[in-house]
Scaffold this active site. Structure first.
Site, PDB file in Angstrom:
ATOM      1  N   ASP A  43     -31.393  -8.033  31.522  1.00 30.24           N
ATOM      2  CA  ASP A  43     -31.431  -9.468  31.226  1.00 30.24           C
ATOM      3  C   ASP A  43     -31.290  -9.693  29.721  1.00 30.24           C
ATOM      4  O   ASP A  43     -32.158  -9.310  28.939  1.00 30.24           O
ATOM      5  CB  ASP A  43     -32.766 -10.057  31.698  1.00 30.24           C
ATOM      6  CG  ASP A  43     -32.850 -11.562  31.454  1.00 30.24           C
ATOM      7  OD1 ASP A  43     -32.544 -12.319  32.384  1.00 30.24           O
ATOM      8  OD2 ASP A  43     -33.215 -11.967  30.330  1.00 30.24           O
ATOM      9  N   TYR A  48     -30.096 -13.964  22.032  1.00 32.74           N
ATOM     10  CA  TYR A  48     -30.815 -12.743  21.623  1.00 32.74           C
ATOM     11  C   TYR A  48     -30.001 -11.921  20.615  1.00 32.74           C
ATOM     12  O   TYR A  48     -30.485 -10.937  20.088  1.00 32.74           O
ATOM     13  CB  TYR A  48     -31.151 -11.843  22.822  1.00 32.74           C
ATOM     14  CG  TYR A  48     -32.000 -12.470  23.902  1.00 32.74           C
ATOM     15  CD1 TYR A  48     -32.649 -13.690  23.712  1.00 32.74           C
ATOM     16  CD2 TYR A  48     -32.169 -11.839  25.142  1.00 32.74           C
ATOM     17  CE1 TYR A  48     -33.414 -14.260  24.717  1.00 32.74           C
ATOM     18  CE2 TYR A  48     -32.940 -12.397  26.147  1.00 32.74           C
ATOM     19  CZ  TYR A  48     -33.545 -13.615  25.934  1.00 32.74           C
ATOM     20  OH  TYR A  48     -34.304 -14.180  26.933  1.00 32.74           O
ATOM     21  N   LYS A  73     -27.332 -15.664  29.310  1.00 33.70           N
ATOM     22  CA  LYS A  73     -27.681 -17.099  29.356  1.00 33.70           C
ATOM     23  C   LYS A  73     -26.916 -17.855  28.276  1.00 33.70           C
ATOM     24  O   LYS A  73     -26.753 -17.352  27.162  1.00 33.70           O
ATOM     25  CB  LYS A  73     -29.187 -17.298  29.117  1.00 33.70           C
ATOM     26  CG  LYS A  73     -30.058 -16.331  29.904  1.00 33.70           C
ATOM     27  CD  LYS A  73     -31.533 -16.532  29.679  1.00 33.70           C
ATOM     28  CE  LYS A  73     -32.328 -15.367  30.237  1.00 33.70           C
ATOM     29  NZ  LYS A  73     -32.429 -14.207  29.331  1.00 33.70           N
ATOM     30  N   HIS A 106     -29.772 -21.521  29.492  1.00 35.82           N
ATOM     31  CA  HIS A 106     -31.027 -21.027  28.905  1.00 35.82           C
ATOM     32  C   HIS A 106     -32.116 -22.099  28.839  1.00 35.82           C
ATOM     33  O   HIS A 106     -33.291 -21.823  29.086  1.00 35.82           O
ATOM     34  CB  HIS A 106     -30.734 -20.490  27.495  1.00 35.82           C
ATOM     35  CG  HIS A 106     -31.702 -19.456  27.036  1.00 35.82           C
ATOM     36  ND1 HIS A 106     -31.331 -18.382  26.260  1.00 35.82           N
ATOM     37  CD2 HIS A 106     -33.032 -19.315  27.225  1.00 35.82           C
ATOM     38  CE1 HIS A 106     -32.399 -17.643  25.998  1.00 35.82           C
ATOM     39  NE2 HIS A 106     -33.439 -18.183  26.570  1.00 35.82           N
TER      40      HIS A 106
HETATM   41  P1  NAP Z   1     -43.176  -9.569  28.257  1.00 35.95           P
HETATM   42  O1  NAP Z   1     -42.268  -8.693  29.037  1.00 35.95           O
HETATM   43  O2  NAP Z   1     -44.192 -10.393  28.960  1.00 35.95           O
HETATM   44  O3  NAP Z   1     -43.976  -8.729  27.184  1.00 35.95           O
HETATM   45  C1  NAP Z   1     -43.369  -7.855  26.290  1.00 35.95           C
HETATM   46  C2  NAP Z   1     -44.475  -7.287  25.395  1.00 35.95           C
HETATM   47  O4  NAP Z   1     -45.344  -6.433  26.160  1.00 35.95           O
HETATM   48  C3  NAP Z   1     -43.934  -6.460  24.273  1.00 35.95           C
HETATM   49  O5  NAP Z   1     -44.756  -6.689  23.140  1.00 35.95           O
HETATM   50  C4  NAP Z   1     -44.098  -5.019  24.764  1.00 35.95           C
HETATM   51  O6  NAP Z   1     -44.293  -4.167  23.659  1.00 35.95           O
HETATM   52  C5  NAP Z   1     -45.362  -5.130  25.597  1.00 35.95           C
HETATM   53  N1  NAP Z   1     -45.392  -4.186  26.725  1.00 35.95           N
HETATM   54  C6  NAP Z   1     -44.405  -3.966  27.634  1.00 35.95           C
HETATM   55  N2  NAP Z   1     -44.820  -3.072  28.563  1.00 35.95           N
HETATM   56  C7  NAP Z   1     -46.074  -2.722  28.229  1.00 35.95           C
HETATM   57  C8  NAP Z   1     -47.007  -1.836  28.813  1.00 35.95           C
HETATM   58  N3  NAP Z   1     -46.733  -1.158  29.928  1.00 35.95           N
HETATM   59  N4  NAP Z   1     -48.229  -1.704  28.217  1.00 35.95           N
HETATM   60  C9  NAP Z   1     -48.518  -2.409  27.087  1.00 35.95           C
HETATM   61  N5  NAP Z   1     -47.678  -3.255  26.484  1.00 35.95           N
HETATM   62  C10 NAP Z   1     -46.454  -3.420  27.066  1.00 35.95           C
HETATM   63  O7  NAP Z   1     -42.338 -10.577  27.304  1.00 35.95           O
HETATM   64  P2  NAP Z   1     -40.832 -11.035  27.160  1.00 35.95           P
HETATM   65  O8  NAP Z   1     -40.026  -9.968  26.544  1.00 35.95           O
HETATM   66  O9  NAP Z   1     -40.884 -12.336  26.462  1.00 35.95           O
HETATM   67  O10 NAP Z   1     -40.322 -11.306  28.643  1.00 35.95           O
HETATM   68  C11 NAP Z   1     -39.536 -10.386  29.389  1.00 35.95           C
HETATM   69  C12 NAP Z   1     -38.083 -10.782  29.399  1.00 35.95           C
HETATM   70  O11 NAP Z   1     -37.916 -12.105  29.912  1.00 35.95           O
HETATM   71  C13 NAP Z   1     -37.428 -10.872  28.013  1.00 35.95           C
HETATM   72  O12 NAP Z   1     -37.146  -9.614  27.440  1.00 35.95           O
HETATM   73  C14 NAP Z   1     -36.206 -11.701  28.310  1.00 35.95           C
HETATM   74  O13 NAP Z   1     -35.204 -10.918  28.911  1.00 35.95           O
HETATM   75  C15 NAP Z   1     -36.786 -12.723  29.291  1.00 35.95           C
HETATM   76  N6  NAP Z   1     -37.237 -13.954  28.593  1.00 35.95           N
HETATM   77  C16 NAP Z   1     -36.559 -15.116  28.872  1.00 35.95           C
HETATM   78  C17 NAP Z   1     -36.956 -16.312  28.303  1.00 35.95           C
HETATM   79  C18 NAP Z   1     -36.219 -17.565  28.635  1.00 35.95           C
HETATM   80  O14 NAP Z   1     -36.405 -18.589  27.957  1.00 35.95           O
HETATM   81  N7  NAP Z   1     -35.401 -17.550  29.660  1.00 35.95           N
HETATM   82  C19 NAP Z   1     -38.049 -16.355  27.398  1.00 35.95           C
HETATM   83  C20 NAP Z   1     -38.711 -15.157  27.125  1.00 35.95           C
HETATM   84  C21 NAP Z   1     -38.310 -13.974  27.743  1.00 35.95           C
HETATM   85  P3  NAP Z   1     -43.278  -2.948  23.266  1.00 35.95           P
HETATM   86  O15 NAP Z   1     -41.871  -3.475  23.331  1.00 35.95           O
HETATM   87  O16 NAP Z   1     -43.729  -2.606  21.887  1.00 35.95           O
HETATM   88  O17 NAP Z   1     -43.547  -1.860  24.255  1.00 35.95           O
END
Ligand code: NAP
Length: 280
Positions: A43, A48, A73, A106
């Site tokens: 994704d 990004y 997106k 998005h």
């Molecule tokens: P998330 O997946 O909820 O959290 C990522 C955070 O958690 C990072 O700091 C990561 O650190 C940490 N982490 C991951 N696995 C872990 C584990 N097993 N143990 C401890 N810490 C862990 O946040 P997100 O990246 O915002 O959301 C996921 C995806 O959703 C994004 O990458 C993106 O593709 C999508 N997204 C979309 C939107 C939108 O508006 N459509 C907004 C936000 C996100 P490290 O990387 O240091 O391991």
């Protein structure tokens, strides 16, 4: 891997890898690590600035293109029919592919109806296998759903134990749209990785907080795309198909819902003004 079937028959992995906040420099390495770990859904987004890294990784990874599921997106600055149309071709070029599995709007900001028309056209032309939206709250989602030819296949919204999107899900189910979670760990907010309730549930199965959250969401029918730049965490987050939460533990997890964003609200005019600034 488990799959969901979208409203047009396309199969989508229920677990994928998200690259928000993965730097352009690190993106290729991260996506290669993720694919090697077993992830097949990637994704990304125009906003990004790492679509090229994703494209480089998928062309090098050795896994056939048809086994991968790519989402990107369209950003606010590309809203409106003409700009969106050009941006779809730009994303295809950066991703080094001749089709994208899922293209989302998005944010519900600016001329997103024009954007949607451009996506419908690209969908009919075979450039996109499925189209949908992101961050469409129930009001915007219902409106759009009633005035488009192709019903959104997916709505990607903030979804985690503290924001379970119960109302939004009711309307997505009504209109045949698959919910996809962004921020399954709330990006670590609200001390989620140290939440005693989630820890206690996970301990029963010998699983971490991260694994318990992902299992809970998957078992609730939500597509998840956790992000990590660490290979060992990518593996940890992938290893969630060898256990199932009991009904009682599902109820315990459901009770954590605060029905509120851990980030910001699209109902807040200041948030909307901030997002609108990207389109000017
Ligand atoms: P998330 O997946 O909820 O959290 C990522 C955070 O958690 C990072 O700091 C990561 O650190 C940490 N982490 C991951 N696995 C872990 C584990 N097993 N143990 C401890 N810490 C862990 O946040 P997100 O990246 O915002 O959301 C996921 C995806 O959703 C994004 O990458 C993106 O593709 C999508 N997204 C979309 C939107 C939108 O508006 N459509 C907004 C936000 C996100 P490290 O990387 O240091 O391991």
């Amino acid at each position: 891997m488990e799959y969901v079937t979208l409203n047009n028959g396309v199969k989508m992995p229920i677990l994928g890898y998200g690259v928000y906040q993965v730097t352009p420099e690190e993106c290729e390495r991260c996506v290669l690590d993720a694919i090697q770990t077993g992830y097949r859904l990637i994704d990304t987004a125009q906003a990004y600035y790492n679509e090229e890294g994703v494209g480089a990784a998928i062309s090098k990874c050795g896994v056939p293109r048809e086994e991968l599921f790519l989402t990107t997106k369209i950003w606010i600055s590309n809203a409106g029919y003409e700009k969106a149309k050009a941006s779809i071709d730009e994303s295809l070029r950066k991703l080094k592919t001749d089709y994208i599995d899922l293209m989302l709007i998005h944010q519900p900001i600016g001329d997103y109806y024009g954007t949607y028309r451009a996506m419908e056209e690209a969908y009919a032309a075979g450039k996109l296998r499925a189209i949908g939206v992101s961050n469409f709250y129930p009001d915007r989602f219902v409106d759009l759903s009633n005035f488009v030819k192709v019903q959104p296949a997916v709505n990607q919204v903030e979804t985690h134990p503290f924001q379970q999107q119960k109302l939004a899900r009711k309307y997505m189910e009504k209109y045949g749209t698959q919910i996809e979670s962004w921020g399954p760990f709330a990006e670590g907010r609200k001390e989620i990785f140290h939440n005693p309730t989630i820890q206690a549930v996970g301990e029963k199965y010998g699983k971490t907080v991260a694994q318990t959250i992902l299992r809970f969401l998957i078992q609730s029918g939500v597509v998840v795309i956790p992000k990590s730049t660490h290979k060992e965490r990518m593996a940890e987050n992938f290893n969630v198909f060898d256990f199932a939460l009991s009904e009682e533990d599902m109820h315990t997890m459901q009770a954590l819902d605060e029905s509120e964003s851990a980030f910001f609200s699209h109902y807040d005019p200041e948030t909307v003004e901030f997002l609108v600034s990207f389109g000017k």
